[in-house]
Design an enzyme around this catalytic site. Structure first.
Site, PDB file in Angstrom:
ATOM      1  N   ARG A 323       0.896  -1.711  -0.031  1.00  0.00           N
ATOM      2  CA  ARG A 323       0.026  -0.098   0.318  1.00  0.00           C
ATOM      3  C   ARG A 323       0.843   1.304  -0.486  1.00  0.00           C
ATOM      4  O   ARG A 323       1.867   1.369   1.428  1.00  0.00           O
ATOM      5  CB  ARG A 323      -0.711   0.203   1.005  1.00  0.00           C
ATOM      6  N   GLU A 325       0.767   4.603   0.932  1.00  0.00           N
ATOM      7  CA  GLU A 325      -0.287   5.347   1.377  1.00  0.00           C
ATOM      8  C   GLU A 325       0.500   5.907   2.120  1.00  0.00           C
ATOM      9  O   GLU A 325       1.433   5.569   3.047  1.00  0.00           O
ATOM     10  CB  GLU A 325      -1.366   4.837   2.616  1.00  0.00           C
ATOM     11  N   ARG A 331      -1.147   1.908  12.822  1.00  0.00           N
ATOM     12  CA  ARG A 331      -1.728   0.861  12.462  1.00  0.00           C
ATOM     13  C   ARG A 331      -1.599   0.509  11.012  1.00  0.00           C
ATOM     14  O   ARG A 331      -1.854  -0.435  10.318  1.00  0.00           O
ATOM     15  CB  ARG A 331      -2.646   0.653  12.516  1.00  0.00           C
ATOM     16  N   HIS A 332      -0.665   1.033  10.658  1.00  0.00           N
ATOM     17  CA  HIS A 332      -0.383   1.259   8.745  1.00  0.00           C
ATOM     18  C   HIS A 332       1.289   1.083   8.076  1.00  0.00           C
ATOM     19  O   HIS A 332       2.055   1.506   9.069  1.00  0.00           O
ATOM     20  CB  HIS A 332      -0.752   2.780   8.106  1.00  0.00           C
ATOM     21  N   GLU A 474     -10.336  -2.200  13.169  1.00  0.00           N
ATOM     22  CA  GLU A 474     -10.594  -3.273  11.806  1.00  0.00           C
ATOM     23  C   GLU A 474      -9.499  -3.758  11.905  1.00  0.00           C
ATOM     24  O   GLU A 474      -8.420  -3.524  11.956  1.00  0.00           O
ATOM     25  CB  GLU A 474     -10.224  -1.860  10.691  1.00  0.00           C
ATOM     26  N   SER A 477     -12.018  -6.598   6.360  1.00  0.00           N
ATOM     27  CA  SER A 477     -12.950  -5.645   6.010  1.00  0.00           C
ATOM     28  C   SER A 477     -13.510  -7.223   4.317  1.00  0.00           C
ATOM     29  O   SER A 477     -12.535  -7.692   4.168  1.00  0.00           O
ATOM     30  CB  SER A 477     -12.826  -4.864   4.656  1.00  0.00           C
ATOM     31  N   ARG A 525      -1.893  -6.528  11.985  1.00  0.00           N
ATOM     32  CA  ARG A 525      -3.120  -6.395  12.767  1.00  0.00           C
ATOM     33  C   ARG A 525      -3.645  -7.154  13.976  1.00  0.00           C
ATOM     34  O   ARG A 525      -4.074  -6.456  14.995  1.00  0.00           O
ATOM     35  CB  ARG A 525      -3.837  -5.344  12.161  1.00  0.00           C
TER      36      ARG A 525
HETATM   37  P1  ATP Z   1      -7.874   1.788   7.209  1.00  0.00           P
HETATM   38  O1  ATP Z   1      -9.110   1.773   6.908  1.00  0.00           O
HETATM   39  O2  ATP Z   1      -7.555   0.709   8.634  1.00  0.00           O
HETATM   40  O3  ATP Z   1      -6.708   2.271   6.701  1.00  0.00           O
HETATM   41  P2  ATP Z   1      -8.129   0.009   5.041  1.00  0.00           P
HETATM   42  O4  ATP Z   1      -9.969  -0.521   4.974  1.00  0.00           O
HETATM   43  O5  ATP Z   1      -7.781   0.803   4.000  1.00  0.00           O
HETATM   44  O6  ATP Z   1      -8.196   0.155   6.299  1.00  0.00           O
HETATM   45  P3  ATP Z   1      -8.472  -2.706   3.645  1.00  0.00           P
HETATM   46  O7  ATP Z   1      -8.198  -2.331   2.222  1.00  0.00           O
HETATM   47  O8  ATP Z   1      -9.711  -2.907   4.141  1.00  0.00           O
HETATM   48  O9  ATP Z   1      -7.758  -1.658   4.433  1.00  0.00           O
HETATM   49  O10 ATP Z   1      -7.532  -4.015   3.547  1.00  0.00           O
HETATM   50  C1  ATP Z   1      -8.316  -5.723   5.248  1.00  0.00           C
HETATM   51  C2  ATP Z   1      -7.193  -5.003   6.110  1.00  0.00           C
HETATM   52  O11 ATP Z   1      -5.754  -4.864   5.726  1.00  0.00           O
HETATM   53  C3  ATP Z   1      -7.497  -4.648   7.057  1.00  0.00           C
HETATM   54  O12 ATP Z   1      -8.709  -4.828   7.902  1.00  0.00           O
HETATM   55  C4  ATP Z   1      -6.347  -4.413   8.142  1.00  0.00           C
HETATM   56  O13 ATP Z   1      -6.990  -5.222   8.655  1.00  0.00           O
HETATM   57  C5  ATP Z   1      -5.665  -4.306   6.847  1.00  0.00           C
HETATM   58  N1  ATP Z   1      -4.802  -3.413   6.535  1.00  0.00           N
HETATM   59  C6  ATP Z   1      -5.322  -2.582   5.532  1.00  0.00           C
HETATM   60  N2  ATP Z   1      -4.629  -1.111   5.569  1.00  0.00           N
HETATM   61  C7  ATP Z   1      -2.731  -2.138   6.006  1.00  0.00           C
HETATM   62  C8  ATP Z   1      -1.768  -1.183   6.427  1.00  0.00           C
HETATM   63  N3  ATP Z   1      -1.418  -0.026   5.578  1.00  0.00           N
HETATM   64  N4  ATP Z   1      -0.900  -1.961   7.668  1.00  0.00           N
HETATM   65  C9  ATP Z   1      -1.428  -2.715   7.702  1.00  0.00           C
HETATM   66  N5  ATP Z   1      -1.840  -3.541   7.489  1.00  0.00           N
HETATM   67  C10 ATP Z   1      -3.092  -2.574   7.677  1.00  0.00           C
HETATM   68 MG    MG Z   2     -11.012  -1.901   5.676  1.00  0.00          MG
END
Ligand code: ATP
Ligand code: MG
Length: 551
Positions: A323, A325, A331-332, A474, A477, A525
């Site tokens: 990602r 981001e 937590r990211h 979270e 998803s 996570r």
């Molecule tokens: P968040 O809202 O917390 O940024 P997200 O909704 O963008 O997460 P999803 O695309 O739903 O992320 O990803 C599914 C799962 O992967 C999340 O529930 C989380 O457990 C994990 N996850 C997502 N982004 C990250 C990240 N940048 N680092 C670590 N774990 C992640």
């Molecule tokens: Mg999500």
């Protein structure tokens, strides 16, 4: 002739001058008296004799030392470099397996020297560590096997060196409180260093292993900054808590796999180099791929769905997710491990949602039962209670979550995504109201979910999608996905997404595909929130974030 006379005279003058210069002058600059000269000679003589005596004594000492036999020769020292020269067939005992039950037995152990402490010149205590287990070992000078030299060698071994010992298991007079093995200690007979520490350690493992409680009791104790620990991660991984964290991380994967295989799912491996951004264009890493560009997969979404269209029924994958981001949060990460799954269902996506809920409970229960030791080791440094959960996971609807938050006085938009503080608050409210730290929120607003999410048949503002939460944050998803190509195209159009790169994906549905649902879990996570840790970097082996790509 006159010249010759001159030369003879000048020679005579030189000689007399020389004689005058040879006269020893006293401190006052005048020639010394005969008496004073005598005294000086005596002093010189005395000094000479003293020097001779000292030299003789040194020689005697060296000879004595050379003749003193070291009775431990051959029982200690630096071992020859292991180049796999031989297999001796010795039986090796692991530190964690040493106990009172082995009393009197001779064991062979390989471990790190955590500390080495001499008491006087006749005794040395070692704390030996193997992974998360520690045991006390003792060397004591005796007339049969253990020499002073051997004890001295033991006490000079630097912390973190790896040694190989042969020792007898004995029962300590009092239980050893400072070691994980408390009911037994080792009397060392042989001791060889098999791997040396040759560089200054980046920090002390003891400092990196302390709990917050210890710092509260004694604020003068040294703290090791997180960045220092991560810079020295190769070393940092040795702390007992870190060892245990990654055992637990592996356990979560093992249990995820175990459960899904029992459910008849197939483990898949989808490509991580892809030509289409799977979740939309913004947070994707672009890579040069020969003469063109490609992307690193943001999720296996499109591929796990392709497997459903390919009649695999249920699939799962454990693999890296990338990602791009610039999220500098606790937590990211920019690279994390995704536990992904996708399942065809018969009638309702709740078949899948319920199964995923049960899967998490299976993971949590088995962690407490089968990884109790590792959990205990982590909780010693990072105290936390196990999360609370019931026999069945709690399912709330998004609307219920909004109502709970509004009742608590928060202003929450009906169809807005929940912010992190609101999610955390929801976690507290749910815990108070329902006594659980693990719950599922169903029926998210359609507008905040990806294009492939199935709308709610009763209210098109909502969708058949869900998030799972652990301690208010979270961890997953998921959703029912649109398997109808016409509806999928409609949604793609409504969201103004370019369908061209998605044609291969849509084709899977045009050839007919069963209804299906799934989800994506972040491994780091799950481990982080399960253990109640405050930062995801603690549960990632070598974390990658916007400012860190090494070590
Ligand atoms: P968040 O809202 O917390 O940024 P997200 O909704 O963008 O997460 P999803 O695309 O739903 O992320 O990803 C599914 C799962 O992967 C999340 O529930 C989380 O457990 C994990 N996850 C997502 N982004 C990250 C990240 N940048 N680092 C670590 N774990 C992640
Ligand atoms: Mg999500």
């Amino acid at each position: 002739m006159a010249e010759q006379e001159n030369a003879a005279a000048s020679k005579q003058v030189d000689e007399i001058t020389q004689q005058v210069e040879d006269v020893i002058l006293g401190e006052d600059g005048k020639p010394l008296s005969k008496k004073a000269l005598k005294k000086l000679e005596k002093e010189l003589e005395r000094e000479k004799r003293k020097q001779e005596r000292l030299a003789r004594e040194a020689e005697e000492r060296a000879a004595r030392a050379a003749s003193e036999v070291d009775i431990s020769v051959g029982s200690y020292g630096k071992a020859k470099l292991n180049m796999s020269q031989e297999r001796t067939g010795r039986k090796w005992t692991e530190v964690r397996d040493i106990s009172e039950a082995l009393e009197g037995q001779v064991v062979h152990v390989q471990a790190r020297v955590q500390t080495s402490r001499a008491t006087g010149s006749k005794m040395c205590f070692l704390v030996l560590r193997e992974a998360t287990a520690t045991v006390q070992a003792l060397l004591q000078v005796d007339s049969e096997a253990i020499s002073k030299q051997m004890v001295k060698f033991a006490s000079s071994i630097p912390s973190e060196s790896i040694v190989e010992i042969t020792a007898t298991v004995v029962k300590p007079i009092e239980p050893v409180k400072s070691c994980s093995v408390g009911d037994a200690e080792l009397r060392v007979a042989k001791l060889f260093v098999i791997s040396d520490v040759v560089k200054l350690l980046p920090f002390s493992l003891e400092d990196a292993s302390r709990s917050e409680l210890e710092y509260q009791k004694d604020p003068t104790l040294v703290r090791v900054e997180r960045s220092t620990r991560l810079d020295g991660r190769v070393f940092d991984l040795r702390t007992p808590a870190n060892n245990a964290i990654f055992k637990i991380q592996a356990a979560v994967c093992q249990l995820f796999r175990e459960y899904l295989i029992k459910e008849g799912a197939t483990e898949i491996h989808s490509p991580k180099i892809i030509s289409t951004a799977s979740e939309g264009g913004s947070n994707v890493f672009e890579i040069t791929y020969f003469k063109r560009f490609a992307y690193l997969a943001q999720s296996p979404q499109l591929y796990k769905q392709a497997c459903i269209a390919g009649d695999f029924g249920k699939v799962f994958e454990i693999a890296p997710v990338f990602r791009a981001e610039d999220s500098n949060t606790p937590r990211h990460l920019t690279e994390y491990i995704g536990l992904d799954l996708e399942c065809a269902f018969r009638e309702h996506y709740h078949e899948v949602m319920d199964m995923i809920g049960d899967m998490f409970l299976y993971i949590f229960r088995n962690l407490e039962e089968r990884w109790a030791h590792e959990l205990q080791v982590v909780r010693r440094q990072y105290p936390s209670e196990p999360p609370k959960f019931g026999d069945k996971p709690l399912r709330l609807e998004f609307k219920d979550a909004v109502a709970l938050l509004r009742n608590a006085g928060e202003e929450v938009g009906e169809l807005d995504d929940l912010t992190t503080p609101l999610e955390k608050l929801l976690g507290e409210l749910v815990r108070k109201e329902y006594g659980t730290d693990f719950y599922m929120v169903d029926k998210f607003p359609l507008g905040i979910r990806p294009f492939y999410t199935m709308p709610d048949p009763e209210d098109s503002n909502y969708s058949n999608s869900y998030d799972f939460f652990l301690r208010g944050q979270e961890i997953m998803s998921g959703a029912q996905r649109i398997h109808d190509p016409a509806l999928l195209r409609e949604r793609i159009k409504a969201l103004d997404i370019d369908a061209t790169p998605l044609e291969d994906y849509i084709r899977g549905f045009e050839y007919a595909c069963p209804p299906h649902a799934g989800g994506g879990v972040g491994l780091e996570r799950v481990v982080m929130f399960y253990l109640g840790l405050d930062n995801i970097r603690l549960t990632s082996l070598f974390p990658r974030d916007p400012s860190r790509v090494e070590p």
